[in-house]
Design an enzyme around this catalytic site. Sequence first.
Site, PDB file in Angstrom:
ATOM      1  N   HIS A  26       0.843  -1.211   0.000  1.00 14.56           N
ATOM      2  CA  HIS A  26       0.000   0.000   0.000  1.00 14.56           C
ATOM      3  C   HIS A  26       0.875   1.257   0.000  1.00 14.56           C
ATOM      4  O   HIS A  26       0.592   2.226  -0.710  1.00 14.56           O
ATOM      5  CB  HIS A  26      -0.869   0.038   1.253  1.00 14.56           C
ATOM      6  CG  HIS A  26      -1.837  -1.099   1.390  1.00 14.56           C
ATOM      7  ND1 HIS A  26      -1.752  -2.035   2.387  1.00 14.56           N
ATOM      8  CD2 HIS A  26      -2.934  -1.441   0.670  1.00 14.56           C
ATOM      9  CE1 HIS A  26      -2.753  -2.897   2.285  1.00 14.56           C
ATOM     10  NE2 HIS A  26      -3.484  -2.573   1.248  1.00 14.56           N
TER      11      HIS A  26
ATOM     12  N   GLN B 110     -17.967  -6.170  -1.380  1.00 10.65           N
ATOM     13  CA  GLN B 110     -17.083  -6.976  -2.224  1.00 10.65           C
ATOM     14  C   GLN B 110     -16.728  -8.313  -1.584  1.00 10.65           C
ATOM     15  O   GLN B 110     -15.939  -9.070  -2.144  1.00 10.65           O
ATOM     16  CB  GLN B 110     -15.832  -6.200  -2.617  1.00 10.65           C
ATOM     17  CG  GLN B 110     -14.843  -5.936  -1.510  1.00 10.65           C
ATOM     18  CD  GLN B 110     -13.752  -4.990  -1.965  1.00 10.65           C
ATOM     19  OE1 GLN B 110     -13.963  -3.800  -2.178  1.00 10.65           O
ATOM     20  NE2 GLN B 110     -12.545  -5.517  -2.135  1.00 10.65           N
TER      21      GLN B 110
ATOM     22  N   ASP C 162      -3.251  -7.120  -7.643  1.00  7.52           N
ATOM     23  CA  ASP C 162      -4.640  -7.441  -7.967  1.00  7.52           C
ATOM     24  C   ASP C 162      -4.859  -7.104  -9.442  1.00  7.52           C
ATOM     25  O   ASP C 162      -5.551  -6.143  -9.792  1.00  7.52           O
ATOM     26  CB  ASP C 162      -5.572  -6.646  -7.042  1.00  7.52           C
ATOM     27  CG  ASP C 162      -5.334  -6.989  -5.587  1.00  7.52           C
ATOM     28  OD1 ASP C 162      -5.889  -7.981  -5.117  1.00  7.52           O
ATOM     29  OD2 ASP C 162      -4.545  -6.278  -4.922  1.00  7.52           O
TER      30      ASP C 162
ATOM     31  N   VAL D 232       4.683  -5.451  -4.599  1.00  4.98           N
ATOM     32  CA  VAL D 232       5.738  -5.444  -3.576  1.00  4.98           C
ATOM     33  C   VAL D 232       5.729  -6.790  -2.874  1.00  4.98           C
ATOM     34  O   VAL D 232       4.659  -7.289  -2.492  1.00  4.98           O
ATOM     35  CB  VAL D 232       5.520  -4.292  -2.572  1.00  4.98           C
ATOM     36  CG1 VAL D 232       6.573  -4.331  -1.470  1.00  4.98           C
ATOM     37  CG2 VAL D 232       5.540  -2.954  -3.292  1.00  4.98           C
TER      38      VAL D 232
HETATM   39  P1  AMP Z   1      -6.417  -3.769  -0.535  1.00  4.10           P
HETATM   40  O1  AMP Z   1      -6.239  -3.019   0.740  1.00  4.10           O
HETATM   41  O2  AMP Z   1      -6.012  -5.203  -0.449  1.00  4.10           O
HETATM   42  O3  AMP Z   1      -7.785  -3.562  -1.136  1.00  4.10           O
HETATM   43  O4  AMP Z   1      -5.387  -3.133  -1.568  1.00  4.10           O
HETATM   44  C1  AMP Z   1      -5.416  -1.757  -1.830  1.00  4.10           C
HETATM   45  C2  AMP Z   1      -4.513  -1.456  -2.986  1.00  4.10           C
HETATM   46  O5  AMP Z   1      -3.177  -1.868  -2.668  1.00  4.10           O
HETATM   47  C3  AMP Z   1      -4.905  -2.210  -4.261  1.00  4.10           C
HETATM   48  O6  AMP Z   1      -4.713  -1.363  -5.372  1.00  4.10           O
HETATM   49  C4  AMP Z   1      -3.926  -3.350  -4.273  1.00  4.10           C
HETATM   50  O7  AMP Z   1      -3.669  -3.857  -5.564  1.00  4.10           O
HETATM   51  C5  AMP Z   1      -2.690  -2.698  -3.689  1.00  4.10           C
HETATM   52  N1  AMP Z   1      -1.789  -3.715  -3.159  1.00  4.10           N
HETATM   53  C6  AMP Z   1      -2.092  -4.686  -2.263  1.00  4.10           C
HETATM   54  N2  AMP Z   1      -1.014  -5.476  -2.050  1.00  4.10           N
HETATM   55  C7  AMP Z   1      -0.030  -5.002  -2.849  1.00  4.10           C
HETATM   56  C8  AMP Z   1       1.323  -5.387  -3.103  1.00  4.10           C
HETATM   57  N3  AMP Z   1       1.886  -6.423  -2.485  1.00  4.10           N
HETATM   58  N4  AMP Z   1       2.055  -4.653  -3.972  1.00  4.10           N
HETATM   59  C9  AMP Z   1       1.498  -3.592  -4.609  1.00  4.10           C
HETATM   60  N5  AMP Z   1       0.233  -3.180  -4.419  1.00  4.10           N
HETATM   61  C10 AMP Z   1      -0.517  -3.870  -3.547  1.00  4.10           C
END
Ligand code: AMP
Length: 289
Positions: free
Chosen positions: A40, A64, A153, A179
Site C-alpha cells: 500500500h 465486495q 490485484d 511489492v
Molecule cells: P487492498 O487493501 O487489499 O484492497 O489493496 C489496496 C490497494 O493496494 C490495491 O490497489 C492493491 O492492488 C494494492 N496492493 C495490495 N497489495 C499489494 C502489493 N503487495 N504490492 C502492490 N500493491 C498492492
Amino acid sequence: MAGMEIARTIAATRAAVATARRAGRTIGCVPTMGALHAGHLSLVEAARRDGTFVVVTIFVNPTQFGPHEDYARYPRDEAGDLRQCERAGANLVFLPSVEEMYPPGTVTTVHVARLTATLCGPCRPGHFDGVATVVTKLLNIVQPDRAYFGRKDYQQLAVIRQMVRDLNTPVEIIGCPTVREPDGLAMSSRNAYLTPDERQRALALSRALIAAREAIVGGERDPAAVEATMRAVVEAARPTGIDYVSVVDPVTLQPIERIAGPVLAALAVWFGRTRLIDNVVVDPIGDGP
Ligand code: AMP
C-alpha cells in the site's frame, strides 16, 4: 507543510480536496481496505512522486465480500494505519463508516462484464461488482486526477481501467508493481491469517510464477504445459484448495491457444482458511529476472 488530515465524512473529504485544488494541487487517490503494508505504501509513494495531494481511503467494503468470506475477521488497525499514512506522507485519509458509504436506500451498483467472467470472477460471485461500485463512489467523492492501484490485484486493475474508460470517468489509472517479502511472497493484508507453516507453504505461489516464467522464456509455447508446471509446484506445497492456475491473454484475460506474446500467469490458492492470489506478466522474449 500542514499535517495529515483525517476525514470520516464525504462532506469533510470534499472540503479538504477543494482546499487543495484551490491551492493549485493535483489530487492523487490511493483506495485501500487498511491493514496497511509496504505494498500500500508503495502506492502512496508513487502518488507523492507524481507531486499529488495524496488522499488515502481506508474502507473495508462489505459489498465486495461474499456471504461466506472473511469480512467480519478482515484485519483492521486504524491507529496503525494512520501512523503509516502519516509517515508515508499522505495528506488526507478518508475513513468512512459503512453507513456513510451505503446509507439505507442505496440500490445502484456498477457491473463490468467480460473481464469479470474469468479468473477470480467465477470463484467470488459479486466481488467485482462490489469493487467497481465502491471504486466508482470513491472516485466520485475524491475526484482525483490520478488513482493508484497495485498490479498484485491484476484483474481488479484491469476491471477498473475498463470501467473508467466505459463510464468516461475523468481520472488517470496508474498501475504499480507488486511489492514482495524478501522471500518472494506477495504482500497482502491476508498474509496475517497464515500460520507459520502455511506462511512457508504459501511461497509456492511466487515459486510457481517463477517456474512459469522460466518455462516460457525457455521456449515453452503451450499454455497448458506451463499451467501444468505451475500446478505441480503448487501441489507440492499441499494447498487446502486451488481456485485456478492459469495462463491467459494479459488484456482480455481469456484463455489462449499458443504463447506468442506477453501472457499473464495468475493463480489463486488456499492455505487453511486463507485465499491468496498472485500473478506475473511474462514476455516470451524475456524481460529480465
Ligand atoms: P487492498 O487493501 O487489499 O484492497 O489493496 C489496496 C490497494 O493496494 C490495491 O490497489 C492493491 O492492488 C494494492 N496492493 C495490495 N497489495 C499489494 C502489493 N503487495 N504490492 C502492490 N500493491 C498492492
